[in-house]
Design a protein around this motif. Structure first.
Motif, mmCIF file in Angstrom:
data_model
loop_
_atom_site.group_PDB
_atom_site.id
_atom_site.type_symbol
_atom_site.label_atom_id
_atom_site.label_comp_id
_atom_site.label_asym_id
_atom_site.label_seq_id
_atom_site.Cartn_x
_atom_site.Cartn_y
_atom_site.Cartn_z
ATOM 1 N N GLU A 157 0.836 -1.216 0.000
ATOM 2 C CA GLU A 157 0.000 0.000 0.000
ATOM 3 C C GLU A 157 0.872 1.268 0.000
ATOM 4 O O GLU A 157 0.555 2.243 -0.672
ATOM 5 C CB GLU A 157 -0.940 0.016 1.208
ATOM 6 C CG GLU A 157 -2.071 -1.003 1.152
ATOM 7 C CD GLU A 157 -2.941 -0.886 -0.096
ATOM 8 O OE1 GLU A 157 -3.157 0.250 -0.584
ATOM 9 O OE2 GLU A 157 -3.389 -1.932 -0.603
ATOM 10 N N LYS A 194 2.122 1.745 -3.496
ATOM 11 C CA LYS A 194 1.033 2.199 -4.390
ATOM 12 C C LYS A 194 0.835 3.702 -4.275
ATOM 13 O O LYS A 194 0.566 4.388 -5.251
ATOM 14 C CB LYS A 194 -0.276 1.481 -4.029
ATOM 15 C CG LYS A 194 -0.461 0.158 -4.751
ATOM 16 C CD LYS A 194 -1.928 -0.247 -4.631
ATOM 17 C CE LYS A 194 -2.041 -1.724 -4.303
ATOM 18 N NZ LYS A 194 -3.305 -2.078 -3.667
ATOM 19 N N LEU A 195 0.969 4.207 -3.050
ATOM 20 C CA LEU A 195 0.777 5.658 -2.839
ATOM 21 C C LEU A 195 2.065 6.437 -3.099
ATOM 22 O O LEU A 195 2.109 7.651 -2.903
ATOM 23 C CB LEU A 195 0.313 5.926 -1.401
ATOM 24 C CG LEU A 195 -1.127 5.590 -1.060
ATOM 25 C CD1 LEU A 195 -1.405 5.921 0.404
ATOM 26 C CD2 LEU A 195 -2.099 6.343 -1.947
ATOM 27 N N THR A 216 -6.147 8.470 3.529
ATOM 28 C CA THR A 216 -6.139 7.489 2.440
ATOM 29 C C THR A 216 -5.679 6.117 2.929
ATOM 30 O O THR A 216 -6.314 5.104 2.648
ATOM 31 C CB THR A 216 -5.187 7.952 1.307
ATOM 32 O OG1 THR A 216 -5.400 9.344 1.081
ATOM 33 C CG2 THR A 216 -5.440 7.175 0.039
ATOM 34 N N LEU A 217 -4.589 6.112 3.684
ATOM 35 C CA LEU A 217 -4.075 4.835 4.191
ATOM 36 C C LEU A 217 -5.099 4.138 5.075
ATOM 37 O O LEU A 217 -5.315 2.927 4.968
ATOM 38 C CB LEU A 217 -2.793 5.065 5.002
ATOM 39 C CG LEU A 217 -1.451 5.104 4.259
ATOM 40 C CD1 LEU A 217 -0.317 5.352 5.250
ATOM 41 C CD2 LEU A 217 -1.191 3.808 3.489
ATOM 42 N N GLU A 220 -8.283 4.333 4.974
ATOM 43 C CA GLU A 220 -9.333 3.736 4.122
ATOM 44 C C GLU A 220 -8.861 2.439 3.474
ATOM 45 O O GLU A 220 -9.567 1.434 3.463
ATOM 46 C CB GLU A 220 -9.750 4.735 3.034
ATOM 47 C CG GLU A 220 -10.744 5.761 3.547
ATOM 48 C CD GLU A 220 -10.833 6.994 2.645
ATOM 49 O OE1 GLU A 220 -10.360 6.919 1.490
ATOM 50 O OE2 GLU A 220 -11.363 8.024 3.112
ATOM 51 N N LYS A 221 -7.654 2.491 2.918
ATOM 52 C CA LYS A 221 -7.094 1.294 2.256
ATOM 53 C C LYS A 221 -7.014 0.123 3.231
ATOM 54 O O LYS A 221 -7.390 -1.003 2.909
ATOM 55 C CB LYS A 221 -5.677 1.582 1.733
ATOM 56 C CG LYS A 221 -5.621 2.619 0.647
ATOM 57 C CD LYS A 221 -5.991 2.011 -0.700
ATOM 58 C CE LYS A 221 -6.045 3.094 -1.762
ATOM 59 N NZ LYS A 221 -7.004 2.790 -2.832
ATOM 60 N N PHE A 222 -6.512 0.412 4.433
ATOM 61 C CA PHE A 222 -6.363 -0.649 5.435
ATOM 62 C C PHE A 222 -7.732 -1.222 5.804
ATOM 63 O O PHE A 222 -7.877 -2.420 5.999
ATOM 64 C CB PHE A 222 -5.663 -0.121 6.705
ATOM 65 C CG PHE A 222 -4.229 0.306 6.498
ATOM 66 C CD1 PHE A 222 -3.540 -0.044 5.342
ATOM 67 C CD2 PHE A 222 -3.565 1.055 7.461
ATOM 68 C CE1 PHE A 222 -2.213 0.341 5.148
ATOM 69 C CE2 PHE A 222 -2.228 1.445 7.288
ATOM 70 C CZ PHE A 222 -1.557 1.098 6.122
ATOM 71 N N LYS A 223 -8.717 -0.339 5.857
ATOM 72 C CA LYS A 223 -10.069 -0.767 6.223
ATOM 73 C C LYS A 223 -10.644 -1.666 5.121
ATOM 74 O O LYS A 223 -11.182 -2.736 5.400
ATOM 75 C CB LYS A 223 -10.943 0.474 6.425
ATOM 76 C CG LYS A 223 -12.069 0.247 7.400
ATOM 77 C CD LYS A 223 -12.720 1.535 7.810
ATOM 78 C CE LYS A 223 -14.063 1.233 8.485
ATOM 79 N NZ LYS A 223 -14.882 2.433 8.617
ATOM 80 N N GLU A 224 -10.491 -1.201 3.890
ATOM 81 C CA GLU A 224 -10.970 -1.961 2.729
ATOM 82 C C GLU A 224 -10.427 -3.381 2.732
ATOM 83 O O GLU A 224 -11.140 -4.343 2.522
ATOM 84 C CB GLU A 224 -10.462 -1.303 1.444
ATOM 85 C CG GLU A 224 -11.455 -0.428 0.727
ATOM 86 C CD GLU A 224 -10.750 0.376 -0.365
ATOM 87 O OE1 GLU A 224 -9.922 -0.214 -1.095
ATOM 88 O OE2 GLU A 224 -11.009 1.594 -0.449
ATOM 89 N N ARG A 225 -9.118 -3.476 2.997
ATOM 90 C CA ARG A 225 -8.460 -4.786 2.942
ATOM 91 C C ARG A 225 -8.487 -5.500 4.288
ATOM 92 O O ARG A 225 -7.898 -6.568 4.438
ATOM 93 C CB ARG A 225 -7.009 -4.622 2.485
ATOM 94 C CG ARG A 225 -6.895 -4.159 1.059
ATOM 95 C CD ARG A 225 -5.448 -4.073 0.605
ATOM 96 N NE ARG A 225 -4.749 -5.366 0.630
ATOM 97 C CZ ARG A 225 -3.509 -5.543 0.183
ATOM 98 N NH1 ARG A 225 -2.830 -4.516 -0.298
ATOM 99 N NH2 ARG A 225 -2.938 -6.734 0.220
#
Ligand code: GLC
Ligand code: MG
Length: 430
Positions: free
Chosen positions: A109, A112-113, A143-144, A146-151
């Motif tokens: 992640e 990616k950012l 942003t991070l 959110e990404k962590f939550k998504e995954r």
């Protein structure tokens, strides 16, 4: 683990800009704290460092500044706990942090950012670290998150010093590491009498949320920690905002919370103490003697005390007339006779970046009148360090400084740490 009983006081302190003031090249407050700890706490209390640094950067700091040895070292933002002088790792803590931690996914992640990774040494098994400028921090954290939550990643983000962004397992961090340690101490019947946590930046905030602790935010604290403090609801009476910077702020907090003793031997003009009953002698009196004597020696060399017979006699009368100094290779000399050469060295270190301090002071009672003291004697001149592993016998003696005299002194200078003061060539007094 350092002191093995229930600590009277446990101090848990961050290092950079809390214990260590990088702006003070004389390390004044650090040396003040170190002298107090060695004289009055090392024998019955527990010092814990809790730093963001990796073991490699922690070792680097220790080679640069006069830091005393802690009982426990917590590194990499509460992800690595190590015990004692050998720094044995806490495998149970590592095991706990492994649960559900997917390090590769965090790295992915970050890439990616297009985040800027910190140096390799700071990337640890349970810590992925980046540099994120202050003005971008809020957005990146959002942003991070959110990404962590998504995954559904087990990860938490900590921002410190207006630049460092760390990603750790949810159960890690300085606060949780301390809570884990306190639980462990309690289970061993070693719950500390008092605990004082000390910090200056974002990754320290958690320390102040651990139950049953006093806390100090040092005078030079970073904006993000002060912001956390002002926004933190709930009782804050256990958190003290110090006026002084770094270790001086820690000493100030010890006074505020009435944790005794709290006056450093470096701040005390100690009088020529007289001994009372030998039975009143304690491990702490002996530790004090060691600290005070080396301080007086430092002061003599730095010209911080008068070049007078009265002052010099304090150095000399602390040595038994029949004392022995055991050099390397077993050569034995009499320090009481040799100390006169030190008289001429008064002031040789004036204006020089020179200091002396002791570390790992341990005292054992041998008889009602004899004590065994073991300690590391350090000297620093600029960037050169000297360390002598020292063993000494002290005897009680009325009308002498601290009521004690040196009877036998044995020093082993560590290779690579040869004494750099004039005393390397002159006879050593202690
Ligand atoms: C130390 C570490 C760094 C970390 C920072 C904040 O500076 O070396 O990796 O990001 O502390 O926790
Ligand atoms: Mg800090």
């Amino acid at each position: 683990m350092g002191f093995s009983g229930a600590p009277r006081l446990m101090i848990v302190s961050d290092l950079d800009n809390t214990m260590v003031d990088h702006k003070d090249k004389n390390y004044t407050s650090l040396l003040r704290f170190g002298a107090l700890w060695q004289a009055d706490y090392n024998h019955d209390s527990l010092l814990v460092y809790s730093t963001g640094r990796s073991p490699a950067l922690y070792a680097e700091l220790r080679s640069e500044v006069p830091l005393i040895t802690p009982g426990i070292t917590i590194m990499s933002v509460g992800t690595e706990i190590r015990y004692g002088d050998t720094m044995a790792p806490d495998l149970g803590w590592e095991e706990e942090l492994n649960q559900g931690w997917d390090r590769d996914a965090i790295v992915e992640e970050g890439k990616k950012l297009d985040l800027k990774f910190q140096v390799e040494s700071e990337q640890r098994p349970h810590k992925v670290s980046f540099y994120v400028e202050k003005d971008k921090a809020e957005e990146v954290i959002k942003t991070l998150t959110e990404k962590f939550k998504e995954r559904q990643l087990n990860a938490k983000i900590i921002y410190s010093g207006g630049l460092d962004l760390d990603v750790l397992p949810t159960g890690a961090g300085k606060g949780q590491a301390l809570a884990y340690l306190m639980k462990k101490l309690k289970a061993e019947g070693r719950a500390p009498g008092h605990t004082l946590v000390c910090g200056d930046s974002g990754n320290d905030a958690e320390l102040f949320t651990v139950p049953d602790v006093y806390g100090v935010i040092v005078g030079n604290a970073m904006e993000e920690l002060l912001k956390w403090h002002s926004e933190h609801s709930g009782d804050k009476s256990h958190i003290y905002l110090a006026k002084e910077r770094c270790a001086a702020g820690i000493l100030e907090a010890m006074q505020h919370f009435d944790l005794q003793p709290n006056v450093s031997p470096r701040d005390q003009a100690r009088s020529i103490g007289t001994v009372g009953e030998a039975s009143q002698m304690t491990a702490s009196t002996v530790a004090h003697k060691v600290v005070d004597y080396l301080l007086l020696m430092e002061n003599w060399l730095k010209g911080g005390v008068d070049k007078s017979d009265t002052v010099f006699s304090r150095l000399k009368s602390s040595l038994a007339p029949d004392a022995s100094y055991v050099h390397a290779f077993g050569i034995i000399t009499n320090p009481y006779e040799e100390i006169d050469t030190i008289r001429e060295l008064h002031g040789v270190m004036k204006e020089k970046p020179f200091c002396m301090w002791v570390d790992r002071v341990r005292v054992e009672k041998m008889s009602d009148t004899t004590y065994l003291a073991r300690f590391d004697k350090w000297e620093k001149l600029g960037s050169r360090f000297g360390c002598a592993i020292t063993t000494a016998l002290l005897q009680t003696k009325a009308d002498t400084v601290n009521g004690l005299q040196w009877k036998l002194i044995q020093e082993t200078w560590l290779a690579g740490y040869e004494g750099s003061s004039p005393k390397s060539d002159a006879p050593k007094a202690a």
